[in-house]
Design a protein around this motif. Structure first.
Motif, mmCIF file in Angstrom:
data_model
loop_
_atom_site.group_PDB
_atom_site.id
_atom_site.type_symbol
_atom_site.label_atom_id
_atom_site.label_comp_id
_atom_site.label_asym_id
_atom_site.label_seq_id
_atom_site.Cartn_x
_atom_site.Cartn_y
_atom_site.Cartn_z
ATOM 1 N N ASP A 86 82.090 65.050 -26.219
ATOM 2 C CA ASP A 86 81.560 63.691 -26.107
ATOM 3 C C ASP A 86 82.670 62.639 -26.111
ATOM 4 O O ASP A 86 82.399 61.448 -26.119
ATOM 5 C CB ASP A 86 80.529 63.413 -27.205
ATOM 6 N N HIS A 87 83.922 63.090 -26.086
ATOM 7 C CA HIS A 87 85.087 62.198 -26.002
ATOM 8 C C HIS A 87 85.863 62.498 -24.730
ATOM 9 O O HIS A 87 85.944 63.640 -24.284
ATOM 10 C CB HIS A 87 86.011 62.393 -27.210
ATOM 11 N N SER A 88 86.453 61.466 -24.153
ATOM 12 C CA SER A 88 87.241 61.645 -22.927
ATOM 13 C C SER A 88 88.701 61.921 -23.255
ATOM 14 O O SER A 88 89.173 61.592 -24.343
ATOM 15 C CB SER A 88 87.148 60.390 -22.058
ATOM 16 N N VAL A 89 89.406 62.502 -22.281
ATOM 17 C CA VAL A 89 90.843 62.706 -22.476
ATOM 18 C C VAL A 89 91.557 61.362 -22.559
ATOM 19 O O VAL A 89 92.611 61.253 -23.180
ATOM 20 C CB VAL A 89 91.482 63.616 -21.389
ATOM 21 N N GLY A 90 90.973 60.326 -21.964
ATOM 22 C CA GLY A 90 91.548 58.989 -22.064
ATOM 23 C C GLY A 90 91.610 58.492 -23.497
ATOM 24 O O GLY A 90 92.542 57.787 -23.877
ATOM 25 N N GLU A 91 90.616 58.864 -24.292
ATOM 26 C CA GLU A 91 90.631 58.493 -25.710
ATOM 27 C C GLU A 91 91.808 59.160 -26.418
ATOM 28 O O GLU A 91 92.486 58.539 -27.233
ATOM 29 C CB GLU A 91 89.327 58.892 -26.390
ATOM 30 N N LEU A 92 92.039 60.424 -26.101
ATOM 31 C CA LEU A 92 93.176 61.139 -26.675
ATOM 32 C C LEU A 92 94.486 60.483 -26.240
ATOM 33 O O LEU A 92 95.374 60.236 -27.059
ATOM 34 C CB LEU A 92 93.161 62.607 -26.244
ATOM 35 N N LEU A 93 94.577 60.177 -24.966
ATOM 36 C CA LEU A 93 95.794 59.532 -24.468
ATOM 37 C C LEU A 93 96.016 58.180 -25.124
ATOM 38 O O LEU A 93 97.152 57.780 -25.373
ATOM 39 C CB LEU A 93 95.732 59.370 -22.945
ATOM 40 N N GLY A 94 94.935 57.479 -25.415
ATOM 41 C CA GLY A 94 95.036 56.173 -26.052
ATOM 42 C C GLY A 94 95.719 56.221 -27.401
ATOM 43 O O GLY A 94 96.356 55.257 -27.827
ATOM 44 N N VAL A 95 95.623 57.346 -28.078
ATOM 45 C CA VAL A 95 96.270 57.508 -29.371
ATOM 46 C C VAL A 95 97.785 57.644 -29.202
ATOM 47 O O VAL A 95 98.552 57.175 -30.024
ATOM 48 C CB VAL A 95 95.704 58.754 -30.101
#
Length: 104
Positions: A86-95
């Motif tokens: 339910d999370h995108s890889v973009g969220e991970l990259l944002g970190v």
């Protein structure tokens, strides 16, 4: 409790080599895979294999620019594990980076 320093490499990490390669290419889409391999601490061949996996899954696209490659990240795709889908890889990259796409 042991203090972590550069001389002590952990036996495991929270992120996989796939994540490390993906983040490195999101940070610098024109980076050579040889440089990414050195940063991640794996072989260039392993890095190439990971990039092929990421491309096959649609997370990354390799673009030929002259004699070099440029990598385009697709941040809207979901993370692969069922617990994080339910999370995108973009969220991970944002970190880890402020640059979410491989777009110029």
């Amino acid at each position: 409790m042991m203090a972590a320093d550069d001389s002590q490499r952990p036996g495991w990490t929270f992120l996989t080599n796939h994540a490390h390669v993906f983040i490195a290419l999101a940070r610098d889409p024109e980076r050579r895979l040889r440089e990414v391999a050195v940063e991640v601490g794996i072989t260039e061949r392993s890095t190439q294999s990971i990039v092929a996996d990421l491309e096959a899954a649609g997370y990354l696209r390799r673009l030929r620019v002259g004699r070099r490659n440029r990598y385009e990240v697709h941040p809207d795709l979901p993370l692969r594990h069922p617990a994080e889908r339910d999370h995108s890889v973009g969220e991970l990259l944002g970190v880890f980076t402020t640059r979410h796409t491989g777009a110029p």
